[in-house]
Design an enzyme around this catalytic site. Structure first.
Site, PDB file in Angstrom:
ATOM      1  CB  SER A 169     -77.262   3.826  30.630  1.00  0.00           C
ATOM      2  OG  SER A 169     -77.019   4.266  31.940  1.00  0.00           O
TER       3      SER A 169
ATOM      4  CG  ASP B 134     -88.354  14.990  28.046  1.00  0.00           C
ATOM      5  OD1 ASP B 134     -88.877  14.371  27.095  1.00  0.00           O
ATOM      6  OD2 ASP B 134     -88.241  14.506  29.193  1.00  0.00           O
TER       7      ASP B 134
ATOM      8  CE  LYS C 246     -78.989   0.259  33.943  1.00  0.00           C
ATOM      9  NZ  LYS C 246     -78.570   1.184  35.019  1.00  0.00           N
TER      10      LYS C 246
END
Length: 567
Positions: free
Chosen positions: A309, A320, A334
């Site tokens: 999460s 990224d 998740k």
């Protein structure tokens, strides 16, 4: 893991999956957006028809059924069964369960310190809380709790409230657990002494050497960002140039704490995470906007199958934007967002209302089928059985979900954050004898007794001297084995020698924490991590990778030793 005044959602569903519930506090590995009630909808007439039919059946049962019935139980059961047709994280708490959860948030309580799932009427340990009594005795992620104080906890109808009732209690009282563990045929018996669940989320923060710093974050609770920022400021004052951020075993928590942390590392105005749902009211984008404390400098992030999460939001944003080298094993996966809704009778619905995405557009949520949660809660066991925890080649990528980082590196969506550098799970030194020592708390009890008996002598030196020079002697090990024998553990010289380095390092860590660490008021367990990290294979590999992290930061991807199809 520790405290939890967090109001983060809990992922659970009665027979599909109950994701992280912390004994002594409610901390979900989910993301909290806020508690807002739904209104409106395109098919209100259909909903009205369904409600009328349900009310009619309920009234007929109440008024005409041959035996007396408990209407509240029927309603709770029907709601829970209805939600099984949805995703694995939408959850319903009856009034008793919701009250227990809220009381935990308000005042906390004593317990054994684990997060758990309930799946197919079996209680699975998601993770033992860092520094808590369950972690101390050796309970591990994936363990199945079969009974508590000889009372069965595995079978039809096991509830969240029942687990709370059995595992919570006055600190200092003992809980006898019967555990089943993957890879072991025989059940393990653990004696856990309840304690106050720690209220800190930054477990460790120290300088490894003159330039390298290490910070361990165990969850994202209300105080996490403040704890983290304070720790980072201290390390920078001590000369920090290279940082290891350890998110292993971190089940998540407040999304805002994770994005605030990301903002300390990512410069400029960049997307950190976004959410999308059927209702645009729950769509949001979070961007970096402040001058962070560590926007420049090699950064390594450690993740594993227990990182979920909010941990994945942070690791995904850093990956990224090519800001950090991610090391370890594939994270949990998740990526669904739950909204807690308090119902009129005090019960609570945790409804999935959107998905979150990393800056490149990746959904990290691992696959699931509506109403079919059989494999979902057993995913970690499947990873173990498939060999994924031990071999990077066993990771299965969805080649239809290919994305690129800012610098053009390939990353994949649909199943957690895959590390840039894979490091296998280290089980080489495990043995049944070691597990038995853990299960009966032998290592901890011996270490505490030794520390008590030798405290004045030990305190004459600094912890740094203790770390460098103190050794667990053969005589000490012999005493520990005698303690084990008195507790009913048969001596096994072969297995003792096989696991000797683990036993001695664990003993030394506990002695160090008891003598020097317990005087601290900041919740840090630096002594434990400073003793244990040098034998942690993920950590030891990470400290050798700062050259690659530096190249990544400079955008020199061609010089990185990262398999193109593994990042």
């Amino acid at each position: 893991m520790n405290p939890e005044k967090s109001k983060t959602p809990i992922h659970n569903s009665k027979s599909v999956v109950r994701l992280p519930m912390i004994i002594g506090i409610t901390l979900a590995a989910g993301v909290l957006l806020g508690s807002t009630f739904f209104s409106g909808g395109k098919k209100l007439s259909d909903v009205a028809k369904g409600y009328a039919k349900y009310r009619e059946v309920l009234m007929l049962v109440e008024n005409n059924y041959v035996d007396s019935v408990n209407t509240d139980e029927l309603v709770d059961f029907s709601i829970a069964k209805m939600l099984e047709k949805l995703d694995p994280h939408t959850a319903y708490f009856n009034t008793e369960e919701a009250t227990a959860a809220r009381s935990q948030l308000e005042s906390g309580f004593d317990g054994i310190g684990v997060e758990f799932n309930i799946y197919n009427d079996t209680v699975y340990v998601v993770t033992p809380l860092s520094g808590g009594p369950s972690e101390t005795v050796g309970i591990q992620s994936g363990d199945r709790i079969i009974s508590v104080n000889k009372e069965n906890l595995s079978g039809p109808g096991v509830t969240n409230a029942q687990v709370y009732k059995l595992l919570r209690g006055k600190r200092g009282t003992k809980v006898d657990l019967s555990i089943e563990r993957v890879g072991l045929k025989e059940r393990m018996n653990y004696a856990v002494v309840r304690d106050r669940i720690p209220t800190y989320s930054v477990d460790a923060s120290y300088m490894v050497d003159q330039e390298v710093g290490y910070i361990k974050v165990s969850r994202f609770s209300e105080t996490t960002f403040d704890e983290f920022k304070s720790a980072l400021k201290t390390l920078k004052a001590e000369g920090l140039k290279n940082l290891i951020l350890d998110l292993r075993g971190n089940p998540g928590g407040y999304m805002e704490r994770a994005t605030s942390m990301a903002d300390e590392f990512i410069a400029g105005d960049k997307l950190l995470v976004y959410t999308e749902g059927k209702d645009t009211r729950f769509d949001r984008k979070t961007r970096s906007h402040i001058d962070g404390l560590f926007e420049q400098g090699p950064l390594i992030v450690l993740v594993d199958e227990g990182s979920a999460s909010a941990s994945e939001i942070l690791a995904g944003a850093l990956q990224d934007h090519d800001r950090a080298l991610v090391v370890g094993r594939r994270s949990y996966g998740k990526g669904l967002v739950q909204m807690p809704i308090k119902l009129t009778d005090g019960s609570e619905l945790r409804l999935t209302i959107s998905r979150y995405y990393t800056p490149s557009g990746r959904s990290i949520q691992k696959p699931y089928e509506l109403g079919k949660g059989e494999d979902y809660s057993l995913d970690l066991s499947h990873r173990y059985d498939s060999g994924e925890l031990f071999n990077a080649d066993s990771i299965k990528f969805d080649k239809s979900k290919v994305y690129k980082t800012d610098g053009g590196r390939i990353v994949y969506g649909g199943g957690g954050i895959t590390p840039d550098i894979f490091v296998p799970k280290d089980t080489l030194l495990n043995s049944k004898y070691l597990f038995e020592l853990y299960s009966k708390n032998i290592i901890r009890e011996y270490a505490l007794r030794y520390a008590n008996e030798n405290q004045k002598k030990l305190e004459k030196q600094t912890f740094k001297d203790f770390l460098q020079s103190f050794q667990i002697s053969d005589a000490m090990l012999s005493d520990l084995v005698k303690d084990a024998s008195r507790a009913g553990i048969k001596p096994n010289e072969k297995e003792l020698n096989h696991s000797k380095s683990v036993i001695t390092s664990q003993t030394k860590a506990i002695i160090g924490r008891y003598v020097w660490g317990r005087k601290q008021k900041n919740g840090l367990n630096n002594e434990v991590f400073q003793v244990l990290n040098p034998s942690d294979n993920v950590y030891t590999q990470a400290v050798q990778l700062f050259n690659q992290a530096a190249q990544l930061e400079k955008g020199k991807f061609s010089s990185l030793n990262i398999p193109k199809n593994k990042n």
